[in-house]
Scaffold this active site. Structure first.
Site, PDB file in Angstrom:
ATOM      1  N   SER A   1      10.624 -12.354  -6.116  1.00 40.57           N
ATOM      2  CA  SER A   1      11.850 -12.036  -6.835  1.00 40.57           C
ATOM      3  C   SER A   1      13.063 -12.370  -5.964  1.00 40.57           C
ATOM      4  CB  SER A   1      11.856 -10.553  -7.216  1.00 40.57           C
ATOM      5  OG  SER A   1      13.062 -10.179  -7.825  1.00 40.57           O
TER       6      SER A   1
ATOM      7  N   ASP B   1      -3.178  -8.990   8.111  1.00 44.86           N
ATOM      8  CA  ASP B   1      -2.005  -8.762   8.950  1.00 44.86           C
ATOM      9  C   ASP B   1      -2.029  -7.370   9.561  1.00 44.86           C
ATOM     10  OD1 ASP B   1      -1.630  -7.648   6.443  1.00 44.86           O
ATOM     11  OD2 ASP B   1       0.442  -8.296   6.212  1.00 44.86           O
TER      12      ASP B   1
ATOM     13  N   ASN C   1       1.734  -0.441   5.550  1.00 42.88           N
ATOM     14  CA  ASN C   1       2.155  -0.833   4.210  1.00 42.88           C
ATOM     15  C   ASN C   1       3.089  -2.016   4.344  1.00 42.88           C
ATOM     16  OD1 ASN C   1       3.247  -0.996   1.566  1.00 42.88           O
ATOM     17  ND2 ASN C   1       4.781   0.558   2.041  1.00 42.88           N
ATOM     18  N   GLY C   2       2.724  -3.153   3.756  1.00 43.32           N
ATOM     19  CA  GLY C   2       3.644  -4.275   3.801  1.00 43.32           C
ATOM     20  C   GLY C   2       2.957  -5.619   3.890  1.00 43.32           C
ATOM     21  N   GLU C   3       3.769  -6.614   4.197  1.00 36.95           N
ATOM     22  CA  GLU C   3       3.305  -7.984   4.396  1.00 36.95           C
ATOM     23  C   GLU C   3       4.013  -8.559   5.614  1.00 36.95           C
ATOM     24  OE1 GLU C   3       0.941  -9.561   2.906  1.00 36.95           O
ATOM     25  OE2 GLU C   3       0.587  -8.214   1.215  1.00 36.95           O
TER      26      GLU C   3
ATOM     27  N   ARG D   1      -4.760   1.462  -0.714  1.00 39.43           N
ATOM     28  CA  ARG D   1      -4.628   0.014  -0.552  1.00 39.43           C
ATOM     29  C   ARG D   1      -4.552  -0.741  -1.874  1.00 39.43           C
ATOM     30  NH1 ARG D   1      -8.953  -4.187   2.223  1.00 39.43           N
ATOM     31  NH2 ARG D   1      -7.493  -5.912   2.557  1.00 39.43           N
TER      32      ARG D   1
ATOM     33  N   CYS E   1       0.823  -1.189   0.000  1.00 40.89           N
ATOM     34  CA  CYS E   1       0.000   0.000   0.000  1.00 40.89           C
ATOM     35  C   CYS E   1       0.867   1.252   0.000  1.00 40.89           C
ATOM     36  CB  CYS E   1      -0.893   0.015   1.244  1.00 40.89           C
ATOM     37  SG  CYS E   1      -1.833  -1.498   1.483  1.00 40.89           S
TER      38      CYS E   1
END
Length: 613
Positions: free
Chosen positions: A377, A102, A77-79, A50, A2
């Site tokens: 990646s 999360d 913002n993130g995982e 988002r 996000c």
């Protein structure tokens, strides 16, 4: 993934300034095209854009929770890759959850543990939490620095955002670059000093750093730093643990409500990720994985072997496609588009970057986004496991400089004589500062101590530049790209791994090769390292050179007043004379021209003014 932003200022009526807040939000639309939200109180505004990946219904932000008469609001913002583990611990402490996101786990972990929550999170993230009762703002960035978080502190408040453009759009900060900023652009670039936003008065939280803003004061501290420890594992145990950590990280990052795909270059790192993912997919009966690679028009005709790029990728990609049974997609880029995209790449970074190494990734991500929202990646394996030539070449290893940017004379060549006279000193000071803060053991040999310094130099500079590139180019395209090698457990383990084990069999990333030799084709596992592909077609040099000549003819340009026209023309006329890259392994004459194009666009688009003492 996000985009987040926030503004704390007791003197502003944010309800009456929604147009400015909407403007800030709009700058992050590409990072979060699916949803947007704004939270406002008397002294703070929190903004969120988002990109939906997990739990669309219950992950909307800003997210607010009332706990024991205290109200907490988060923009995130993130995982998070250990979501289930933390959720279970919090449930054991009496917390309840309304969904699977999360975001909710991060917010409630802060409510439970305060700033200590940062040490419990395993993921890539940047977030802010505001507690309305105490009027306290908490900011946090992931250990590795995968996700960005810029800020500007001023007399009456604080403004922060995922991207520099969002802060500038507030109008509270002017697009000014002082002497230090010019040193960053012309002598460090495309790298940046950790924490430096290049623009005057814009900073960035460093990897592994958190901050608390309260009563007009911003207090920062590191919750993660590289620490030297004895490596007590045997060679066999090290092989097993390396395999486990990498496999575990990859599997954790396969969690998504959206389909995933994989970057595949035919190199060691992307091949490991694709193979582990393919095996996992077959195990779970999820079908064949999709892989993507990038190439340039007619590149095979003009490819030239070098120390940094010993062979082409195509045969190795075919080998891995066959081995993983993947459905493969090759994205072929044309050179006009590659040059045109330099402007968008600059917009994405908010700064001049890695030239066409950036713009090609941006175009690549745009193409992938047509079919996918999430990809994995192989970034950062080289920095952590000694993949670059400068780790292995003893004539380079102990040189007192950043090994990826050794020759400052090429940078001087494009600048007017006498301009920025302290540029070389500026770079050397940053190099020295980084080496001095390297944590070592008294028992370290001379080589071991130097390898720790090289690790830290790569971690805080070269790796951050690549992570900037990956985040900005992918998120500009609305694509989330995950980087399994950036798990902090891997980073800590690699930092303390003895060089003779890390460089097993005298090879770059030798321990990683050994750890996965049983599941990869031998030709892939022991292939000599080859970097991200660039174009070798001379048509590209012609395109960017012509554009640079047009730039040099501009009148009343801040940039052209600083450039040495004859020096630049000499590079155009004798491109093969550039034997040492401008930066890294790939930036030679065509990329220097492309960097000048990015500089020109940046000065113009951002209306940059220069402030020299």
């Amino acid at each position: 993934m996000c985009g987040i932003a926030g503004w704390f200022d007791t003197s502003i009526d944010f309800e009456k300034n929604r147009d400015v807040l909407n403007k800030i939000s709009k700058t992050m639309e590409r990072r979060g095209p699916d949803e947007n939200g704004i939270y406002i109180t008397n002294d703070v505004a929190l903004i969120h854009r988002r990109l939906v990946v997990i739990d669309k219904e219950n992950g909307t932000q800003p997210m607010t929770v009332l706990h024991k008469d205290k109200k907490y609001t988060i923009v995130y913002n993130g995982e998070l890759y250990n979501t289930d583990d933390i959720r279970s611990k919090l449930i054991g402490k009496g917390f309840k959850f309304r969904g699977r996101s999360d975001t909710e786990v991060v917010l409630k972990s802060y409510i439970c543990w305060g700033k200590e929550c940062a040490k419990k999170l395993n993921g890539i993230f940047a977030f802010a939490i505001y507690e309305i009762n105490s009027r306290e703002l908490f900011l946090c960035r992931d250990r590795i620095g995968v996700k960005p978080l810029f800020y500007h502190k001023y007399k009456n408040g604080l403004i922060f955002a995922s991207e520099i453009k969002s802060i500038l759009s507030s109008g509270i900060v002017k697009p000014v670059v002082d002497e230090n900023g010019l040193y960053e652009i012309f002598f460090m670039g495309p790298a940046r000093t950790p924490g430096c936003g290049v623009f005057k008065n814009i900073e960035e939280l460093k990897p592994g750093e958190l901050a608390v803003y309260k009563n007009g004061k911003l207090e920062k501290e590191f919750y993660f730093q590289l620490k030297a420890k004895e490596h007590t594992d045997s060679l066999n145990d090290t092989i097993e643990k390396t395999r486990f950590l990498l496999t575990d990280s990859i599997k954790k990052q396969l969690v998504s409500d959206m389909p995933l795909c994989f970057f595949l270059s035919g190199g060691l790192d992307s091949s490991i990720i694709s193979k582990v993912a393919a095996m996992y997919s077959r195990e779970k009966n999820k079908g064949r994985i999709h892989t993507y690679s990038v190439e340039y028009e007619d590149n095979g005709k003009y490819f030239q072997k070098s120390l940094f790029q010993p062979n082409r990728d195509d045969e190795y990609i075919k080998m891995m496609v066959k081995d993983t049974h993947s459905i493969h997609h090759e994205v072929v880029l044309d050179h006009e588009s590659l040059a045109d995209a330099l402007l968008e790449a600059t917009d994405a970074r908010d700064l001049p970057g890695m030239a066409d190494i950036d713009s090609s990734l941006l175009l690549f991500c745009k193409k992938i986004k047509q079919d996918y929202t999430v990809s994995l990646s192989g970034e950062c394996a080289d920095e952590l496991f000694g993949g670059y030539p400068w780790y292995h070449n003893k004539s380079i290893l102990f040189e007192q400089c950043f090994p990826w940017s050794k020759d400052q004379s090429i940078r001087r060549k494009i600048l007017k004589k006498g301009l920025l006279p302290k540029g070389e000193d500026y770079v050397y000071e940053r190099y020295q500062q980084t080496c001095k803060k390297t944590d070592k053991l008294k028992s370290d040999s001379e080589v071991s101590a130097r390898m720790r310094e090289m690790f830290v130099l790569n971690f805080y500079y070269f790796m951050q530049c690549l992570l900037d590139r990956k985040d900005r180019m992918s998120m500009y395209s609305g694509l989330e790209v995950r980087v399994p090698f950036c798990d902090y457990r891997i980073v800590e383990y690699a930092y303390n791994m003895p060089w003779e084990i890390k460089a097993y069999d005298g090879r770059e990333k030798g321990i990683v090769r050994k750890a996965f030799e049983d599941i990869l084709p031998e030709e892939i596992c022991w292939r000599k390292k080859s970097p991200y592909p660039k174009t070798h077609n001379p048509v590209y040099m012609n395109i960017v050179s012509n554009r640079v000549m047009n730039i040099l003819n501009k009148k009343d340009s801040v940039l052209t007043e600083m450039l040495d026209k004859e020096g630049i023309k000499d590079i155009i006329q004798h491109p093969d004379d550039i034997t040492v890259p401008w930066y890294g392994q790939l930036m030679r004459a065509p990329q220097i021209m492309a960097y000048i194009i990015e500089l020109d666009h940046w000065f113009t688009k951002y209306n940059v003014s220069v402030e020299l003492q």
